[in-house]
Design an enzyme around this catalytic site. Structure first.
Site, mmCIF file in Angstrom:
data_model
loop_
_atom_site.group_PDB
_atom_site.id
_atom_site.type_symbol
_atom_site.label_atom_id
_atom_site.label_comp_id
_atom_site.label_asym_id
_atom_site.label_seq_id
_atom_site.Cartn_x
_atom_site.Cartn_y
_atom_site.Cartn_z
ATOM 1 N N THR A 80 1.741 -15.768 -44.974
ATOM 2 C CA THR A 80 1.105 -14.463 -45.152
ATOM 3 C C THR A 80 -0.315 -14.462 -44.597
ATOM 4 O OG1 THR A 80 2.431 -14.022 -47.120
ATOM 5 C CG2 THR A 80 0.440 -12.719 -46.843
ATOM 6 N N LEU A 164 1.405 -10.611 -55.373
ATOM 7 C CA LEU A 164 1.274 -11.824 -56.187
ATOM 8 C C LEU A 164 0.414 -11.562 -57.423
ATOM 9 C CD1 LEU A 164 0.860 -14.554 -53.435
ATOM 10 C CD2 LEU A 164 2.943 -13.751 -54.566
ATOM 11 N N THR A 238 -4.516 -20.417 -56.437
ATOM 12 C CA THR A 238 -3.312 -20.702 -55.649
ATOM 13 C C THR A 238 -3.310 -19.860 -54.379
ATOM 14 O OG1 THR A 238 -2.088 -19.033 -56.917
ATOM 15 C CG2 THR A 238 -1.914 -21.325 -57.663
ATOM 16 N N ALA A 239 -4.484 -19.350 -53.996
ATOM 17 C CA ALA A 239 -4.579 -18.428 -52.859
ATOM 18 C C ALA A 239 -5.023 -19.146 -51.590
ATOM 19 C CB ALA A 239 -5.520 -17.281 -53.201
ATOM 20 N N ARG A 240 -6.319 -19.372 -51.447
ATOM 21 C CA ARG A 240 -6.856 -19.993 -50.244
ATOM 22 C C ARG A 240 -8.058 -20.861 -50.598
ATOM 23 N NH1 ARG A 240 -2.847 -19.356 -47.980
ATOM 24 N NH2 ARG A 240 -2.384 -18.267 -46.015
ATOM 25 N N ASP A 264 -4.448 -25.266 -56.017
ATOM 26 C CA ASP A 264 -3.354 -25.657 -55.121
ATOM 27 C C ASP A 264 -3.821 -25.669 -53.674
ATOM 28 O OD1 ASP A 264 -0.479 -26.228 -54.686
ATOM 29 O OD2 ASP A 264 -0.460 -24.271 -53.682
ATOM 30 N N GLU A 269 -7.305 -29.215 -45.492
ATOM 31 C CA GLU A 269 -6.083 -29.832 -46.011
ATOM 32 C C GLU A 269 -5.410 -30.673 -44.929
ATOM 33 O OE1 GLU A 269 -5.241 -25.999 -48.965
ATOM 34 O OE2 GLU A 269 -4.061 -26.274 -47.144
ATOM 35 N N HIS A 291 -0.979 -27.758 -52.071
ATOM 36 C CA HIS A 291 -0.609 -26.497 -51.423
ATOM 37 C C HIS A 291 0.906 -26.273 -51.448
ATOM 38 C CE1 HIS A 291 -2.373 -23.403 -48.426
ATOM 39 N NE2 HIS A 291 -1.257 -22.906 -48.974
ATOM 40 N N ALA A 293 2.368 -24.228 -54.095
ATOM 41 C CA ALA A 293 2.710 -23.104 -54.973
ATOM 42 C C ALA A 293 3.747 -22.188 -54.323
ATOM 43 C CB ALA A 293 1.452 -22.315 -55.326
#
Length: 331
Positions: A80, A164, A238-240, A264, A269, A291, A293
């Site tokens: 997304t 979400l 759990t987004a960014r 997350d 990363e 990462h 989720a």
């Protein structure tokens, strides 16, 4: 349908970001599909320079790379978030960008609440203590080293009111939480359905982030925001990575401004050694997951299906899920 009989070159830059058992639908047009398990930054330009369609999950497409992709018509993001693609460069080159939407409407909220439950009841801390022999050493049927708090009656502050955020609110309401949807930071004119951002910080027992990363949301929460968290909430992201200043998060957890944090995502990363989050990996009130989720088996297959359907629709002249000005036809 393409206007040329020659196959379109489709390049997938990072197939390994989707599990090998996930099926990719066949594309409904003549194509040469080239798959790379991963692509290093120095390899991107060469691999996309003569592509008609590029699929990327996390590989960055910079303005320089896009400028040299003379045949490129479509970037299909296998996610997304689109912060890894230079949208301005795509606009300048007439390249459409599409993404995958609403595939994670169950998996991300469920992961969010897995983190919430674990932190509110100190599950990982108690598990580690049992492994270390604390239960046996206590000499009784239980011990009370870490806090345990119910969710019912607590206040859940949600930043981000997309699919979400709304799904998270639905779960929260079913569990008896009072739900506050935050307005945009600095905005107090968004209507009765929204609570000003600063009030959400001050009144929430749990704060969870479900917003995109952009120029307006980068470092959305830092030292000043942690200082406003009067109820010492737990913070979930759990987004960014980049929504929360990580050095400030470490300070807030250490000085007790917050009761815990479940993340997350990280700014880089996988987590590099220099990231300040390494300082709190063994903190009993901090959980970092890699990462995942979004990564239930059901959600990943839905993502893969939508990804390939987006490409097919675009080439057929019926673009969908396009983030910038779409072309009216494919080829």
């Amino acid at each position: 349908m393409t206007s040329s009989s020659s196959p379109l070159r489709v390049v997938f830059l990072d197939r390994s970001t989707i599990p090998p058992n996930t099926r990719l639908k066949s594309l409904p047009f003549s194509n040469k599909f080239e798959v790379f398990e991963s692509t290093k930054p120095e390899e991107v330009r060469e691999r996309v320079c003569d592509a008609d369609i590029v699929i990327t999950n996390k590989v960055k497409l910079s303005a320089d790379v896009i400028a040299h992709a003379k045949r490129l018509k479509l970037v299909a993001i296998a996610a997304t978030g689109a912060d890894n693609v230079d949208m301005n460069a795509c606009d300048a080159m007439g390249i459409s960008v599409c993404n995958v939407r609403n595939y994670a409407v169950h998996t991300v909220p469920e992961h969010t609440f897995a983190l919430i439950f674990a932190l509110r009841r100190s599950l990982t801390a108690y598990r580690s203590a049992v492994q270390a022999g604390r239960w046996k050493a206590s000499g009784q049927f239980c011990f009370f080293d870490y806090p345990i708090k119910d969710l019912t009656g607590s206040t859940l502050g949600i930043v981000g009111d997309g699919a979400l955020g709304k799904a998270t609110a639905e779960i929260g309401g079913a569990l008896g939480l009072k739900v506050l949807f935050s307005s945009f930071k600095g905005r107090n004119d968004m209507g009765m359905l929204y609570t000003p951002f600063d009030r959400v910080l001050e009144e929430s027992d749990i704060i969870t982030l479900h917003c995109p990363l952009n120029d307006q949301t980068r470092d959305l929460i830092g030292d000043a925001e942690f200082a406003r968290m009067k109820r010492r909430p737990i913070l979930i992201n759990t987004a960014r990575g980049g929504l929360v200043n990580e050095a400030a998060l470490v300070r807030a957890l250490k000085d007790g401004s917050i009761s815990g944090a479940g993340f997350d995502v990280a700014t880089e990363e996988p987590l590099p050694e220099a990231n300040p989050l390494n300082e709190i990996l063994d903190h009993p009130a901090f959980i970092l997951t890699p990462h995942v989720a979004w990564a239930s088996e059901e959600a990943i297959q839905a993502l893969a299906d939508q990804l390939m359907e987006n490409i097919g629709a675009y080439v057929a002249g019926q673009p969908r899920n396009v983030l910038n000005a779409p072309r009216t036809t494919g080829w």
